[in-house]
Write an enzyme that holds these catalytic residues in place. Structure first.
Site, PDB file in Angstrom:
ATOM      1  N   LYS A  13       0.839  -1.217   0.000  1.00  0.00           N
ATOM      2  CA  LYS A  13       0.000   0.000   0.000  1.00  0.00           C
ATOM      3  C   LYS A  13       0.875   1.269   0.000  1.00  0.00           C
ATOM      4  CE  LYS A  13      -2.300  -1.032   3.758  1.00  0.00           C
ATOM      5  NZ  LYS A  13      -1.712  -2.350   4.108  1.00  0.00           N
ATOM      6  N   ARG A  84      -9.496   1.202   9.035  1.00  0.00           N
ATOM      7  CA  ARG A  84      -8.943  -0.124   9.314  1.00  0.00           C
ATOM      8  C   ARG A  84      -9.918  -1.000  10.092  1.00  0.00           C
ATOM      9  NH1 ARG A  84      -3.087   0.625   8.791  1.00  0.00           N
ATOM     10  NH2 ARG A  84      -1.952  -1.197   9.478  1.00  0.00           N
ATOM     11  N   ARG A 123      11.991  -6.534   4.824  1.00  0.00           N
ATOM     12  CA  ARG A 123      11.975  -5.087   4.536  1.00  0.00           C
ATOM     13  C   ARG A 123      12.967  -4.348   5.427  1.00  0.00           C
ATOM     14  NH1 ARG A 123       6.193  -2.462   4.232  1.00  0.00           N
ATOM     15  NH2 ARG A 123       6.036  -2.986   6.436  1.00  0.00           N
ATOM     16  N   ARG A 155      11.932  -2.059  10.780  1.00  0.00           N
ATOM     17  CA  ARG A 155      10.915  -1.471  11.660  1.00  0.00           C
ATOM     18  C   ARG A 155      10.604  -2.472  12.766  1.00  0.00           C
ATOM     19  NH1 ARG A 155       6.063   0.288   7.709  1.00  0.00           N
ATOM     20  NH2 ARG A 155       4.866  -0.661   9.378  1.00  0.00           N
ATOM     21  N   ARG A 166       0.185  -8.899  13.467  1.00  0.00           N
ATOM     22  CA  ARG A 166      -0.460  -7.885  12.618  1.00  0.00           C
ATOM     23  C   ARG A 166      -1.403  -8.542  11.619  1.00  0.00           C
ATOM     24  NH1 ARG A 166       4.415  -4.737  10.164  1.00  0.00           N
ATOM     25  NH2 ARG A 166       2.847  -3.551   9.042  1.00  0.00           N
TER      26      ARG A 166
END
Ligand code: AMP
Length: 209
Positions: A13, A84, A123, A155, A166
């Site tokens: 996204k 969300r 990532r 992160r 998540r």
């Protein structure tokens, strides 16, 4: 043009949002970015983000609603990471109605969980905003940003155990939005397993300016 990007963590996204904003010059509203900024000063937000939990709806709405005042969003916007939950979507409807704004479409970028884990766990990001992947999009020099030379980090919420949390939060709290926006006739399915430029083409074709 007013659009929403929906999809599981790792669907791309953020990456697609950057491309859309560049091509179509709309306002980009990323609640994830806002909370990452806020977490520097607010411990409770930091804890929620680090554990992969959602920030409470009331807090999210409070933060987002000020952006919808008057002219700021009038040239068109892209909502990324918001709403969300169904409750957030309902609140958003109320805000939009009061400002006579309509959503044109909701792009649902779908990927399977295995792919999400693979993408997120690899990532690495730089504080300048650049994002890499250790195998799919490595920097020229390991651990160093190609753009500014800064140090690349993972992160906190991208660690594999947090990613699993998540994804389960997504399944329970965010996935119902697929049906919600489908019923509203706004949902457009995007195959997120294709490469970045293909996903962008799928989205661009549907954007009306
Ligand atoms: P993202 O960058 O969109 O994956 O968001 C990172 C984190 O910010 C999420 O895991 C949540 O903790 C928080 N967050 C972002 N957007 C929202 C939202 N609309 N509602 C609740 N929490 C959010």
């Amino acid at each position: 043009m007013n659009y929403i990007l929906l999809g599981p963590p790792g669907a791309g996204k953020g990456t697609q949002a950057k491309k859309i904003v560049e091509r179509f010059s709309v306002v980009h509203l990323s609640t994830g970015e806002m909370f990452r900024e806020a977490k520097r000063s607010e411990r409770i937000i930091s804890e929620l983000l680090t554990s992969g939990q959602l920030v409470p709806d009331a807090l999210v709405i409070d933060m987002v609603k000020k952006y919808f005042v008057k002219d700021y969003m009038k040239k068109g916007f892209l909502l990324d990471g918001f709403p969300r939950t169904v409750r957030q979507a309902e609140k958003l409807n109320v805000i939009l109605k009061s400002e006579s704004i309509k959503i044109d479409a909701v792009f649902f970028i779908d990927i399977c969980f295995e792919e999400a884990i693979k993408r997120i766990a690899g990532r690495r990001v730089c504080s300048c905003g650049a994002s890499y992947h250790i195998t799919a999009l490595p920097p020229k020099e390991v651990g160093k940003c190609d753009v500014c030379g800064g140090r690349l980090v993972q992160r906190n919420d991208d660690r594999e155990d947090t990613v699993r949390d998540r994804l389960s939060v997504y399944e329970k709290q965010t996935k119902p939005l697929v049906e919600y926006y489908s019923k509203a006739g706004l949902l457009i399915d995007i195959d997120g397993l294709k490469d970045e430029s293909n996903v962008f083409e799928q989205i661009s074709r549907k954007i009306k300016i």
